[in-house]
Structure formats: C-alpha cells, structure tokens
Scaffold this active site. Structure first.
Site, mmCIF file in Angstrom:
data_model
loop_
_atom_site.group_PDB
_atom_site.id
_atom_site.type_symbol
_atom_site.label_atom_id
_atom_site.label_comp_id
_atom_site.label_asym_id
_atom_site.label_seq_id
_atom_site.Cartn_x
_atom_site.Cartn_y
_atom_site.Cartn_z
ATOM 1 N N THR A 1 2.466 0.989 -12.678
ATOM 2 C CA THR A 1 3.205 1.882 -11.787
ATOM 3 C C THR A 1 3.428 3.222 -12.484
ATOM 4 O O THR A 1 3.271 3.347 -13.700
ATOM 5 C CB THR A 1 4.592 1.291 -11.456
ATOM 6 O OG1 THR A 1 5.306 1.127 -12.701
ATOM 7 C CG2 THR A 1 4.490 -0.033 -10.743
ATOM 8 N N THR B 1 -7.240 -7.702 -6.446
ATOM 9 C CA THR B 1 -8.322 -6.967 -5.778
ATOM 10 C C THR B 1 -9.623 -7.749 -5.962
ATOM 11 O O THR B 1 -9.890 -8.228 -7.069
ATOM 12 C CB THR B 1 -8.462 -5.568 -6.406
ATOM 13 O OG1 THR B 1 -7.206 -4.911 -6.321
ATOM 14 C CG2 THR B 1 -9.523 -4.745 -5.690
ATOM 15 N N GLU C 1 -2.310 -1.000 -11.148
ATOM 16 C CA GLU C 1 -2.821 -0.704 -12.497
ATOM 17 C C GLU C 1 -1.801 0.095 -13.310
ATOM 18 O O GLU C 1 -2.132 1.087 -13.963
ATOM 19 C CB GLU C 1 -4.199 -0.034 -12.421
ATOM 20 C CG GLU C 1 -5.221 -0.993 -11.828
ATOM 21 C CD GLU C 1 -6.664 -0.714 -12.258
ATOM 22 O OE1 GLU C 1 -6.880 -0.088 -13.298
ATOM 23 O OE2 GLU C 1 -7.562 -1.166 -11.527
ATOM 24 N N PRO D 1 3.438 -13.458 -9.589
ATOM 25 C CA PRO D 1 4.600 -13.241 -8.729
ATOM 26 C C PRO D 1 5.797 -12.705 -9.519
ATOM 27 O O PRO D 1 6.552 -11.880 -9.027
ATOM 28 C CB PRO D 1 4.892 -14.637 -8.178
ATOM 29 C CG PRO D 1 3.589 -15.358 -8.239
ATOM 30 C CD PRO D 1 2.848 -14.786 -9.413
ATOM 31 N N LEU E 1 -4.357 -10.437 -13.604
ATOM 32 C CA LEU E 1 -3.263 -10.261 -14.552
ATOM 33 C C LEU E 1 -1.908 -10.455 -13.864
ATOM 34 O O LEU E 1 -1.087 -11.252 -14.309
ATOM 35 C CB LEU E 1 -3.355 -8.859 -15.183
ATOM 36 C CG LEU E 1 -2.237 -8.444 -16.135
ATOM 37 C CD1 LEU E 1 -2.261 -9.299 -17.397
ATOM 38 C CD2 LEU E 1 -2.380 -6.963 -16.535
#
Lengths: 379, 321, 247
Positions: A365, A158, A363, A128, A125
C-alpha cells in the site's frame, strides 16, 4: 545523463501501443463490465513476448531491459490495467523471482514455459490476516523429509485461477518468525488446492482475483527456492522489482486518462469555445501533465537503477507511491473535465479512476511505501 | 503543346470522368496552345466517340480491342501514341487505372508526374500545378520540370464544360504483340450498374454508429434513390461489415464528391482526410461533440436509424417531383 | 523465391500538419515516423508467405536518409530478413524509383511489392515508375497474393470488380488494402533478432528529379456547420437542393 530512449526501446513502446490501441480497446469495456478474463489478449501478448520480456533469452524470455518494460507497461495500462497486471505479476514477480533465485533445474522446468507465456504465474503472499504485514504468515509448509505439506489460505491472488504455476510463501519454522518462511514453486493443479470464486472488484475487473486454499498439498523438496528460511527475503526482494511494474501501471492509467481528457477538452465546446480554452480546464491539464512527467521520471529512474545493478528498492518505492497517488488524482480530474460524460462507462475515464485506486493498495500500500522510504530517510 | 487525354471506356462508352478530362484539357489548351487529343482503348460505339468533341477534343482516336492489354503493354501502347501525336501534356483520371498506367508511361517518357491535381496550372512556363498532399491536409505547388508532363485529375474537381469543336475521328487496330502477357486472367467478378465510388457525385457513407451490418439496407436505399455510391469508415471495413473497396479515408479512398453523407461516423482525422475534398458534407451522429460536425456543412444530432427513414422519404419525394 | 518490399517512411497518420519555415516542406519537429500503411500491409503479407514456406527471403528497401532507419529496423523486427537503405533525401518519386531500380538491377527479385501510395505525398507513382524503369511485368491494385509451385495467384480489386490472375515472377505488384488484414506487430524475439540482421546502406546512384515542390500550404478552413433538428431530418434534402444547389 541521457534522456534519449534507444531505437529498440521506442520500438517496444510502439509495439505495446499498437496492440493496446488496436486490440485491447475493442473489448475492454465489455470485459470490465462482465468480468471476462482477457484470454485471447494474454495469448497474443505471450506470442509477442510481453509476458516474459524481462527474462533472459537463455530461458526463452525477451531479454529486454527494465526501461523497455516500463514503457510497455505504461502503454498497455493506458487502455487496460487488467491486462497489464497479469503481465506485471508474471514478469516482475514470478519470472523474476525464479530467474534470480531459482536453481538451473527450476528454471528449465518452470521458468521457460512462464517466459513463453504458455503458463501464467501467480504470486501467493497475501493472507486474510496478513496483507501488508508479510511476516505473520499463517499458511504452513511442514517439512516431511522428502516433501513439504502446505496448509492454509491465500487471498486476493492475481491470476489465482488461470495461473499454471504458483509461487507460494509459507511458514516452515514459526518459532523463527520471518526467518522461518519459505517460498515454493507449486503446480496449480496439485491435489489439495482449491480456488475460491472470482472476486467482484471495483476495478481491474477482468483480471481474475481469487482466494486459494491449500489442504495437505504435497510439494516436492526441490521446489523450494533458495536455502531453508529464504522465503521472506525472497518476497521482499521480488516485491522491490514488482513495484516498478505497478508504478508503471499507475503511470499508464494516469496517462491514459490524461490523453482522453486532452482530446475531450479540445473537442468539447462550452460558452462558445472549446473547453480547453477555459483556463480552469487548461490549468488542470497542465497540473496533470507535470504529475505524469514526474511519475514517469521516477519509474524510469528506478528501472535504470535496476538495469545498472544498483540498489533500487527506495527508488521503486518512491515511484510506486507517487505514481499510484497521482493516478488517483489525475483520473479523478479527467472524470471532472469530462463532466457528466466522464461518469458514464463509454468514455473510459471512470474505469481508469476505478483502476487507479487499486494501485494505491496492492503490491504494498501507499503507507507501506512510506515506511520503506522513511526508514531510508531516517537511517 | 499538344495535350493527349487517355479516356477510359466501359461497355462501349466513355467512363464518366473522360468528359471532365477533356473539358480540363480544352481549358488548358487555352494556356498552352496546341491540339486536344483524346485516346480511347477498347470497345467504343461511334455515337459515343463523337461526344468527345462536345467538350473540346479536336482529334479523337479509338484503338479497338475486345479487351485491354496488360498494364505494361497498355503503357507502351500509350507511349507510342503520345509520341505519334506529338503530345507534351498527358492527362489521366486520378483513379486506379490512371495511377497504374501513368507512372509506367512517365518512366518511358522520362516525364514528371503530378497526381491528384484539382485545377488548372497556375502557369505553364514554368509549369506549376497544385496538388493535395497528406490526403488533403495540405496542398503543394509542384513544378513539373521535364519536357513531357503527366497530370492526373481528381474526379469532380473541374467539372464538365460544353465547348464543341469539329473533330477528326480515327479508328485504329492494335498490333497483336500488345496482347501477349505473362498474366492469365482466371476469373472476373463484375458489378455492373453500380455507381463507382471514385467518380460518384454523391456518396452515402456510414460508420460504426450504424450498430450492425444488418442496418445497411437503408444506406443502400438512400444511395439508390439519389444515384449515389456507398462508402464506409475504416472500423466498419476492418470488422468486415463492408468491403475494403468502400473504405474512405487516409488509408482508403480519397474522394471529392459534391455531397458526402456521413451516417454514424465520428470523423477521426484519418477519415476526414479522405473526404475533405467534398463540396458539401452532411453529418448525422448521436454525439453532438463528434468531430465530424467540425467539417460538416449540415449536421443532425440523432440516431442514424431514426434519421435515415426521414431522409429517404424526403429524397424520394424530391426525385419524383 | 525472393520478395522485395519497398518501404516508405511517413509521418504517423494522426499527425497534425504544420508548414515548415521554408514553405516547401512540413515541419517535422516531434513527428512520429511510421511505415507507410500500404507498405506495412504488403510486408505483412510477404511475411505470412514466408511463414508458410512459400518465400525464402523477404528484403525491405527504402530510399532515404538515416532518419528512416528506425522504420527499416522495425521491418526487420517484424520479420524481414534484411534491409537496404539507399542514402539520399529523395526529391520526388522519380528519385526514389530510379534508385530502387539500381537496387533491383544489382540483385534480381522474383516479386517486388510497392504500396499503392504513400500517406505523405500521395503520389501513387513509385511502383509504376519502378516497373517502367525495369520494363517489368506489373499488376496494379492488388488485394490478394498467394503462391503455389512458383506460380502466383493475384487478386485485383478495381471499382468493385474483382479479378483473379495467374502469373509468375519476375513481377512487380502494386498493393492496396485487403492484402493483409492487420499489420504485424514485432515480437520481443523479433526485436532482439533485428539487432543482428543486416541493414545495408548503399550510396545513391541518381539524384535526378522530374518535379520540384515550390510551395506547401494548408487548405482553407471550412465554414460553420448548420444544424438541423433530427425530427425534421428530411429538411436537409431540401437545403441540399435549394440552398447548396448540389442536388
């Protein structure tokens, strides 16, 4: 109200604890230092069924409830959050997303090997220029009739390199903004995919985090999940559940540091007595214990809501926000209690402190969680 | 109450703990009255057999055999002789053999059994003994209610006491039927000359702090000089650095030596459970906070591989004096 | 071939022992119960043999109250086919063994495995008592077991001696460490399957005991540790001889 765990939930917690305390502990320091992917452990955990524990047994999963998942995540994270994040992404993002919204064919073909842990999933998802703001996707998925053409770059992924199956979020109709976003199941080895170097992270160093580049990658039509334009909703729904996993991870990191601090305080002597007998330390431990208990209750409440098919988005945001914040506080105090020993790697707590930091960031902040919660408060 | 002691033999001699058992039985007979009878099965030399009298055995029985019957037959043979000798208290060593045979004998005699005892009964009517439970983390007073009473004495807990008597020595043969067995021995690997961990007075033990299995040479050297057995902690046997038989602790062997040396062993609660019966514990660990120092009598903070040569030198000196 | 693994339910080995109010037991409040470590290794080996197709059924049995069911359920989750609980609070090893012997009289097994001791009472008696009550061939200190064509190869380790035996069932083996390397952890699938595996509860046939616990106490505390400088490590040898008088 019933605060008792079932025999089965306790058994799962014990199984996770046994594996973590017996196996993960052996090489966790070395893997952290040298950024070694925990391949052997992932294979073992897959065989034990932890990587697909939430998936229905029809699709080769463990068929366990979310409460059990929270308990297992906590135990694994007490020792090694690099391993638990792999478990979390696979279970609560990738498997959950396909099971909940995929077609029967997609489940047969992709969910089953993921649930068995034969393949690992990644959730692509972040970009940059689109981390927390998932609406501004720059990766495009052009509709070419019988296939989509993917172009763009995803960041901080991940399982970026080890995954066999990607869930890729990309923009198909830019004019529709977030309603134009789709999500696709993409084979990691499709032509046109390249993976950047292993990110040299502050913590969770043995999980492999990479950038992933898409250059004219063809994705079959049938690999889109849901209706055209469902991608944004898919991502938001999936992340709601993912937050429970990360909240439980943060809880585990805090609890792992706390347990080490308690043991150290009982053994280490200063001024003629164990430091646990000094109120300055004892009160710290009391504060840590309360925070951990709160975080645990928030996690279990969110899991309970999910298991009982009640709305859990706000509850999981609260759990994730709180658990991540107290993980940072508790691990910092655990280092403090250890004094100089806490600052060296051998005692684990500095590593747990580094790992805790990431739970406030990924996931969603802590700030994003506050948006979710405040919107609900003010609605 | 006659007391019968099963004295194990090894290469024609009594195993060392036999004399401690006889000493114990002799002291016990002071409370119960009755005869102290030692029973050996296997090969045993005449000279050796007589020694049982030095510690108080007034009837010394040897049942001759080239090899021991299997567990079941050995137990049945014992039951036969216990009844023949009209013994009411039966003593075994608290080791693998004792633990194997005594319960089978108990089943045949309908006897209460108390393993791991470390001293004389508090009283004999009712018959109350103290034994360790939870691997020494607690002590239990047990009343043995049955007519026959079977006791297993932990090694080095009572000591050997000279108390000579004039004995009657008898030798008997064993009926052939006792040697029939469904078990066929395929091979045996004997390690002779080695001091047995379970009955050693001095134990030199080492843990993960040794860093590598290659460093065990100095552990064995020190053990050899002191006439000690070697042992290890659980992580070390789990890693395969040392054989499982050397593992001391709650799930390994529980030992009661006079001196226990712990080199590079942190002293986890499970390990301590296996050594808490030691008279003196010497701990060497680089971490001055290691919990082993909480149970040790003498402690050295330092690298084991630097400390060991100094201790070896001192031990060698003291032994040649 | 059928294996029976006798399972004891014991406090976790890290438990700090606190004496109970009656002075006859330990305080069990908050205790985490586990499978006795030796029994767990025996079960692991039994399951390995079943996985290898050398055993048809693995049954676990325990003599205890309902509190032990979590332990039996875990054995089922780990892979045992069914469990039997003899419902009674056993007073001593005799009670345990006599009730287990009834189980075996009702249903013969080719191989019976008992841990060499339980980590709570350290009695080391149940295996031998059970063999005695059943007048069964038994082999002690077993650290290895394999089966080939109904023939058992058994490895024993006693005081550094290693012995390999051949035998056949029915036989009772008293198990020590080494039989399996690490105890098996139950998988999610196993935990799920355990839901439907039979856990049979039978009433005790005997409550007879031969011993009775009169009192439980904690051992006396140790004195302070005397520290010696590492540079002067040889000094400890002199102290052992002259001060402690044990050398």
């Amino acid at each position: 109200m019933n605060f008792e765990f079932t025999e089965e939930q306790l058994m799962i917690r014990q199984a996770a604890r046994d594996y973590a305390q017996r196996e993960l502990i052996i090489d966790v320091l070395e893997r952290d230092e040298k950024m070694i992917y925990p391949a052997r452990h992932i294979k073992n955990l897959a065989e034990l069924g932890f990587l697909g524990m939430l998936v229905d047994s029809r699709y080769d999963g463990g068929g366990m409830d979310t409460i059990s998942y929270v308990l297992a995540m906590e135990e694994i994270s007490k020792v090694d959050a690099s391993v638990s994040v792999i478990m979390s992404v696979n279970n609560s993002l990738v498997c959950y997303g396909i099971q909940e919204y995929g077609t029967e064919e997609q489940k047969e073909k992709y969910l089953k090997p993921l649930a068995r842990g034969e393949k690992i999933g990644a959730f692509l998802l972040s970009e940059p220029e689109a981390g927390s703001d998932a609406t501004s996707q720059k990766t495009t998925a052009e509709d070419k009739g019988d296939y989509y053409l993917l172009n763009g770059t995803k960041n901080w992924i991940t399982n970026g390199n080890t995954a066999g199956t990607y869930l890729v979020v990309a923009q198909t109709h830019p004019e529709l903004r977030h309603r134009g976003i789709n999500v696709f199941i993409v084979d990691r080895h499709s032509p046109g995919i390249s993976v950047g170097p292993h990110e040299d992270k502050m913590g969770m160093r043995s999980s492999d985090t990479h950038s992933v580049m898409f250059n004219d990658v063809k994705v079959p039509k049938e690999n889109r999940i849901g209706e055209d334009g469902f991608g944004f909703k898919f991502a938001m729904k999936t992340l709601e559940g993912g937050r429970i996993g990360i909240a439980a991870q943060a809880l585990g990191i805090a609890a792992g540091a706390y347990e080490r601090a308690v043991q150290y305080a009982k053994e280490r002597k200063a001024f003629g007595t164990e430091i646990a007998n000094h109120q300055a330390i004892a009160f710290k431990l009391a504060d840590m214990a309360v925070k951990i208990e709160n975080a645990r209750n928030l996690c279990l409440k969110a899991a309970w809501l999910k298991d009982n098919h009640k709305p859990f988005g706000v509850a999981s945001a609260m759990a994730k926000l709180y658990a991540a914040d107290i993980a940072m506080e508790v691990t910092t105090e655990a280092v403090q209690i250890h004094g100089g020993y806490g600052y060296v790697k051998e005692y684990h707590v500095e590593r747990l402190m580094r790992e805790a930091k990431l739970t406030q960031i990924y996931e969603g902040t802590s700030e994003i969680q506050k948006i979710v919660i405040s919107r609900d408060v003010l609605k | 109450m006659n007391i019968l002691i099963y004295t194990e033999t090894r290469e024609g001699s009594f195993k060392k703990q036999g004399f401690e058992l006889i000493s114990y039985a002799k002291a016990l007979s002071g409370m119960t009255g009755g005869e102290v009878i030692s029973l050996a099965i296997g090969e045993i030399f005449d000279e050796e057999l007589k020694k049982a009298a030095d510690y108080g055995a007034s009837r010394i029985i040897a049942l001759e055999a080239d090899q021991l019957p299997d567990n079941r037959n050995l137990s049945k043979l014992l039951i036969q002789w216990i009844k023949q000798a009209n013994a009411q208290v039966i003593l075994f060593a608290d080791n693998n053999t004792g633990k194997a045979i005594a319960p089978f004998v108990a089943a045949g005699l309908k006897a209460g059994i108390a393993t791991g005892i470390t001293g004389l009964p508090e009283k004999t009517d009712p018959f109350i003994v103290t034994r360790k439970i939870y691997s020494g983390k607690a002590l239990a007073k047990i009343q043995v209610k049955s007519h026959y009473k079977i006791l297993l004495l932990a090694a080095n807990t009572f000591g050997i006491k000279n108390d000579p008597v004039v004995p009657v020595i008898e030798r008997h043969n064993i009926e052939a039927e006792y040697f029939e067995s469904p078990n066929k021995i395929i091979s045996t690997e004997k390690q002779t000359g080695k001091i047995l961990l379970g009955e050693a007075e001095i134990v030199v033990s080492a843990g993960r702090g040794m860093k590598s299995p290659d460093n065990w040479g100095s552990i064995e050297e020190l053990a050899q000089i002191l006439g000690a057995a070697t042992a290890c902690s659980r992580p070390v046997s789990d890693e395969g650095w040392r054989p499982h038989g050397e593992h001391v602790g709650q799930t390994g062997k529980v030992i009661n030596p006079n001196i226990y040396f712990a080199f590079g062993i942190s002293g986890a609660i499970q390990h301590v459970a296996g050594i808490s019966g030691s008279k003196v514990i010497v701990a060497v660990n680089k971490d001055h906070e290691a919990p082993i120092f909480n149970v040790a009598d003498y402690g050295i903070v330092g690298d084991v591989n630097q400390v060991l040569p100094k201790m070896i030198e001192a031990a060698r000196k003291i032994k040649t004096e | 071939m059928k294996i029976l693994v006798c399972i004891s339910n014991v406090p976790d080995t890290t438990t700090k022992i606190v004496i109970g109010a009656d002075d006859k037991n330990i305080n069990t409040a908050g205790i985490q119960w586990i499978i006795n470590p030796w029994d767990e290794l025996a079960l692991t080996r039994a399951l390995e043999l079943k996985d290898a197709g050398k055993i048809s059924e693995v049954v676990v049995a325990n003599v205890g109250t309902a509190i032990t069911e979590a332990t039996l359920r875990k054995s089922l989750a780990t892979g045992a086919d069914r469990a039997i609980r003899v419902n009674t609070e056993p007073a001593d090893a005799w009670t345990v063994a006599s009730n287990l012997s009834e189980v075996v009289k009702n249903e013969p097994f080719d191989i019976i495995l008992c841990g060499i001791e339980s980590s709570d009472h350290n009695g080391s008696s149940v295996g031998g008592l059970l063999a005695g009550m059943l007048d069964l061939n038994f082999i002690s200190s077993v650290s290895g077991l394999d089966i080939e064509n109904e023939k058992l190869t058994v490895q024993r380790e006693i005081d550094g001696e290693k012995e390999i035996l051949e035998t056949q069932g029915p036989v009772l083996l008293v198990i020590q460490k080494g039989i399996a390397i690490v105890p098996r952890i139950p998988s999610m699938r196993g935990i799920m399957q355990a839901r439907t595996k039979p856990l049979q509860i039978v009433e005790a046939t005997s409550s007879e005991s031969m011993t009775e616990t009169v009192q439980v106490t904690l051992p006396p505390e140790k004195g302070k540790c005397k520290m010696i400088d590492a540079e002067n490590a040889g000094e400890v040898i002199r102290l052992l001889r002259e001060e402690a008088k044990v050398l």
